[in-house]
Enzyme design. Structure first.
Site, PDB file in Angstrom:
ATOM      1  N   ASP A 159      32.896  34.337  36.635  1.00 32.66           N
ATOM      2  CA  ASP A 159      34.295  34.659  36.900  1.00 32.66           C
ATOM      3  C   ASP A 159      35.028  34.884  35.563  1.00 32.66           C
ATOM      4  OD1 ASP A 159      36.678  34.843  38.400  1.00 32.66           O
ATOM      5  OD2 ASP A 159      36.996  32.667  38.375  1.00 32.66           O
ATOM      6  N   HIS A 160      36.212  35.493  35.620  1.00 35.47           N
ATOM      7  CA  HIS A 160      37.093  35.712  34.448  1.00 35.47           C
ATOM      8  C   HIS A 160      36.469  35.511  33.078  1.00 35.47           C
ATOM      9  CE1 HIS A 160      41.039  36.069  36.374  1.00 35.47           C
ATOM     10  NE2 HIS A 160      40.658  35.125  37.211  1.00 35.47           N
ATOM     11  N   GLY A 212      46.302  28.785  40.398  1.00 34.62           N
ATOM     12  CA  GLY A 212      46.774  27.412  40.208  1.00 34.62           C
ATOM     13  C   GLY A 212      46.960  27.151  38.719  1.00 34.62           C
ATOM     14  N   HIS A 242      42.320  36.646  43.995  1.00 33.73           N
ATOM     15  CA  HIS A 242      42.272  35.439  43.179  1.00 33.73           C
ATOM     16  C   HIS A 242      43.417  34.529  43.594  1.00 33.73           C
ATOM     17  CE1 HIS A 242      39.366  36.385  39.800  1.00 33.73           C
ATOM     18  NE2 HIS A 242      39.247  37.379  40.649  1.00 33.73           N
ATOM     19  N   GLY A 243      43.287  33.249  43.255  1.00 30.78           N
ATOM     20  CA  GLY A 243      44.334  32.322  43.658  1.00 30.78           C
ATOM     21  C   GLY A 243      44.334  32.125  45.162  1.00 30.78           C
ATOM     22  N   SER A 271      43.468  29.631  46.944  1.00 32.53           N
ATOM     23  CA  SER A 271      44.003  28.343  47.402  1.00 32.53           C
ATOM     24  C   SER A 271      45.500  28.468  47.592  1.00 32.53           C
ATOM     25  CB  SER A 271      43.765  27.247  46.360  1.00 32.53           C
ATOM     26  OG  SER A 271      42.401  27.049  46.134  1.00 32.53           O
ATOM     27  N   ASN A 291      38.685  33.977  45.740  1.00 35.04           N
ATOM     28  CA  ASN A 291      38.414  32.906  44.790  1.00 35.04           C
ATOM     29  C   ASN A 291      39.168  31.640  45.175  1.00 35.04           C
ATOM     30  OD1 ASN A 291      37.250  35.114  43.494  1.00 35.04           O
ATOM     31  ND2 ASN A 291      37.800  34.349  41.468  1.00 35.04           N
ATOM     32  N   ILE A 292      38.416  30.555  45.245  1.00 39.27           N
ATOM     33  CA  ILE A 292      38.986  29.245  45.584  1.00 39.27           C
ATOM     34  C   ILE A 292      38.742  28.311  44.403  1.00 39.27           C
ATOM     35  CG2 ILE A 292      38.876  27.267  47.170  1.00 39.27           C
ATOM     36  CD1 ILE A 292      39.769  29.733  48.667  1.00 39.27           C
TER      37      ILE A 292
HETATM   38 ZN   LIG Z   1      41.271  34.334  38.938  1.00 39.64          ZN
END
Ligand SMILES: [Zn+2]
Length: 314
Positions: free
Chosen positions: A81-82, A195, A230-231, A233, A252-253
């Site tokens: 990821d990222h 987050g 993304h984000g 959650s 993405n969690i």
């Molecule tokens: Zn992300």
């Protein structure tokens, strides 16, 4: 088992998604994998650069070793990821060697994040990353638009942010970006936020985000690509469920399961208890929040009698 690229394509065609669970602490992996198996889903285990720089996942190699130890290849693939070109502190990152290392380690897909750059610079930075992944035969995700939250300090007021559409992925730019980079999937900003990861904000409950579903539909039409949220959650459930049907094929969690782990560990001092909390939270995400329990067969392309994922309307 299918490549991650094929799994995402199958999910996208079927109006389903793969959750990608971030692992900032290595002991989180085992309960996440077990929850995916028990829910008969298919998911990605993901690690972002900031999770080995600022949290405790140590390195891409350490995450791969833990992944190999957990096994269960019928239900999970590993995703990098990222890897930012400019990181959350505004510093340049020598990103291509990190991607090359992950490829050598056997990661099934990658993400390059040039979203803090101008459009032209993002395209220029993303292209060699896509080329690296393409030569290795794996998918490369890229990001366009500002999914805020990882930077230090508080977010601007969310309602203002959402109403203004500030930072949302621009439709015309997305079309050009997809065509000129050849990226496999595109992470978009449509009201979602990351987050917080720093200071006192790291433990705060996330803002209850909304998603602009009409904007999502325009981005899908413009790019023709599986899109990534993304984000994941903390987005209000009805929005996230509709977004999956409308072209989000990977979610993405991070915060949801990270906070479960950290809070339980703080309360009890027991890693095993914290792992139990992660198992419970991951189960909830897959089954109750995303509604993706029992989707493994469709996603890996085994199909179900009388049901052909590829024949469903896109
Ligand atoms: Zn992300």
């Amino acid at each position: 088992m299918p490549s991650t690229q094929v799994a995402i394509e199958n999910a996208w065609q079927a109006g389903l998604a793969l959750p990608a669970f971030n692992i900032p602490y290595l002991p989180m992996m085992e309960p996440v994998v077990q929850a995916v198996v028990d829910q008969d889903a298919f998911a990605l285990i993901a690690v972002a650069r900031l999770e080995w720089v600022k949290f405790e996942s140590k390195s891409p190699a350490a995450v791969m070793a833990e992944f190999a130890r957990c096994g269960r290849a019928r239900h999970v693939n590993l995703h990098l990821d990222h890897v930012p070109v400019i990181d959350e502190d505004g510093l340049r990152v020598d990103y291509l060697p990190i991607l090359a290392e992950a490829i050598a380690l056997g990661y099934g897909s990658l993400m390059v994040d040039g979203s803090r750059l101008t459009l032209a610079d993002n395209i220029a930075a993303t292209r060699p990353a896509v080329e690296l992944a393409r030569r290795a035969g794996i998918a490369c995700e890229a990001e366009l638009g500002a999914v805020l939250g990882h930077e230090a300090g508080p977010l601007p007021p969310y309602d203002e942010l959402f109403a203004s559409g500030k930072g949302f992925t621009d439709v015309g730019e997305a079309q050009r970006f997809a065509a000129e980079t050849g990226c496999t999937w595109l992470s978009v900003a449509i009201g979602n936020v990351h987050g917080a990861i720093s200071g006192i904000f790291k433990d705060q409950k996330k803002v209850e985000a909304r998603l602009d579903l009409a904007h999502l539909a325009r981005l899908r039409a413009a790019t023709g690509l599986p899109l990534v949220l993304h984000g994941g959650s903390g987005v209000r459930q009805e929005y996230v469920r509709q977004a999956i049907k409308a072209g989000i094929a990977k979610i993405n969690i991070g915060t949801e399961i990270r906070q479960a782990y950290e809070q339980k560990l703080r309360e009890t001092g027991s890693t095993a208890a914290a792992q139990d909390a992660v198992y419970g939270r991951t189960t909830w995400v897959i089954r109750d929040y995303l509604g993706l329990a029992g989707t493994r067969r469709v996603i890996v392309g085994e199909g179900v009698a009388g049901q052909d994922a590829s024949s469903k309307p896109a």
